[in-house]
Design an enzyme around this catalytic site. Structure first.
Site, mmCIF file in Angstrom:
data_model
loop_
_atom_site.group_PDB
_atom_site.id
_atom_site.type_symbol
_atom_site.label_atom_id
_atom_site.label_comp_id
_atom_site.label_asym_id
_atom_site.label_seq_id
_atom_site.Cartn_x
_atom_site.Cartn_y
_atom_site.Cartn_z
ATOM 1 C CG ASN A 45 -1.964 -0.892 1.290
ATOM 2 O OD1 ASN A 45 -2.480 -1.397 0.272
ATOM 3 N ND2 ASN A 45 -2.094 -1.672 2.349
ATOM 4 C CG HIS A 78 4.480 -1.558 5.457
ATOM 5 N ND1 HIS A 78 4.212 -0.344 5.523
ATOM 6 C CD2 HIS A 78 3.199 -2.160 5.246
ATOM 7 C CE1 HIS A 78 3.052 0.102 5.563
ATOM 8 N NE2 HIS A 78 2.404 -1.056 5.330
HETATM 9 P P1 AMP Z 1 -0.581 -0.362 5.810
HETATM 10 O O1 AMP Z 1 -1.995 -0.100 6.100
HETATM 11 O O2 AMP Z 1 -0.296 -1.075 4.424
HETATM 12 O O3 AMP Z 1 0.169 0.804 5.969
HETATM 13 O O4 AMP Z 1 -0.113 -1.474 6.659
HETATM 14 C C1 AMP Z 1 0.333 -1.330 8.063
HETATM 15 C C2 AMP Z 1 0.360 -2.458 8.799
HETATM 16 O O5 AMP Z 1 1.186 -2.188 10.014
HETATM 17 C C3 AMP Z 1 -1.049 -2.784 9.237
HETATM 18 O O6 AMP Z 1 -1.473 -4.221 8.713
HETATM 19 C C4 AMP Z 1 -0.861 -3.035 10.739
HETATM 20 O O7 AMP Z 1 -1.635 -4.264 11.550
HETATM 21 C C5 AMP Z 1 0.636 -3.310 10.805
HETATM 22 N N1 AMP Z 1 1.271 -2.727 12.252
HETATM 23 C C6 AMP Z 1 0.965 -1.535 12.924
HETATM 24 N N2 AMP Z 1 1.823 -1.577 13.977
HETATM 25 C C7 AMP Z 1 2.440 -2.504 13.904
HETATM 26 C C8 AMP Z 1 3.341 -3.107 15.016
HETATM 27 N N3 AMP Z 1 3.676 -2.479 15.966
HETATM 28 N N4 AMP Z 1 3.858 -4.486 14.581
HETATM 29 C C9 AMP Z 1 3.379 -5.153 13.772
HETATM 30 N N5 AMP Z 1 2.559 -4.808 12.893
HETATM 31 C C10 AMP Z 1 2.022 -3.330 12.790
#
Ligand code: AMP
Ligand code: ZN
Length: 115
Positions: free
Chosen positions: A85, A98
């Site tokens: 994303n 990511h």
């Molecule tokens: P996006 O919406 O593509 O930016 O994805 C961000 C992702 O990061 C989401 O799926 C969240 O659940 C994940 N996320 C947020 N904080 C953490 C964290 N501390 N550890 C692991 N995953 C996380």
């Protein structure tokens, strides 16, 4: 980058379930999994998203890690979905580049859902 949770995870200042690590990237399980396997791969250095002039060696390391992580998570044979994303319209919620790896069950074919 200050106040970036993924920079903190990359610097081991914030806990995560780490699956894979090399000099350039880190992979860890998503805290809110949307599939039986949901792992994120990040560059250790901060880039906002795919459009942040990411050097090719970083992109190479990021995407080279994907099949390794898939194998470590046991989904390399069954298959998995890879999603990045990037930016507002994609609902990117963490502004540190990511790659999502999703698997562990059959998914529907569609991948784009507009609001
Ligand atoms: P996006 O919406 O593509 O930016 O994805 C961000 C992702 O990061 C989401 O799926 C969240 O659940 C994940 N996320 C947020 N904080 C953490 C964290 N501390 N550890 C692991 N995953 C996380
Ligand atoms: Zn960051």
């Amino acid at each position: 980058m200050e106040n970036c949770i993924f920079c903190m995870i990359a610097g081991h200042e914030l806990d995560a379930r780490v699956i894979y690590e090399d000099d350039t990237v880190l992979a860890f399980d998503d805290i809110t999994p949307q599939a039986p396997v949901h792992t994120l791969v990040i560059p250790k250095t901060h880039f906002d998203n795919m459009s942040a002039d990411v050097p090719v060696d970083v992109l190479t390391a990021l995407f080279s890690a994907v099949p390794k992580v898939a194998a470590l998570k046991g989904v390399d044979q069954s298959g998995y979905r890879v999603i990045v994303n990037s930016g507002r319209d994609a609902s990117q919620s963490v502004a540190h580049l990511h790659v999502h790896i999703l698997g562990g069950g059959a998914m529907s074919h569609g991948m784009v859902h507009f609001e």
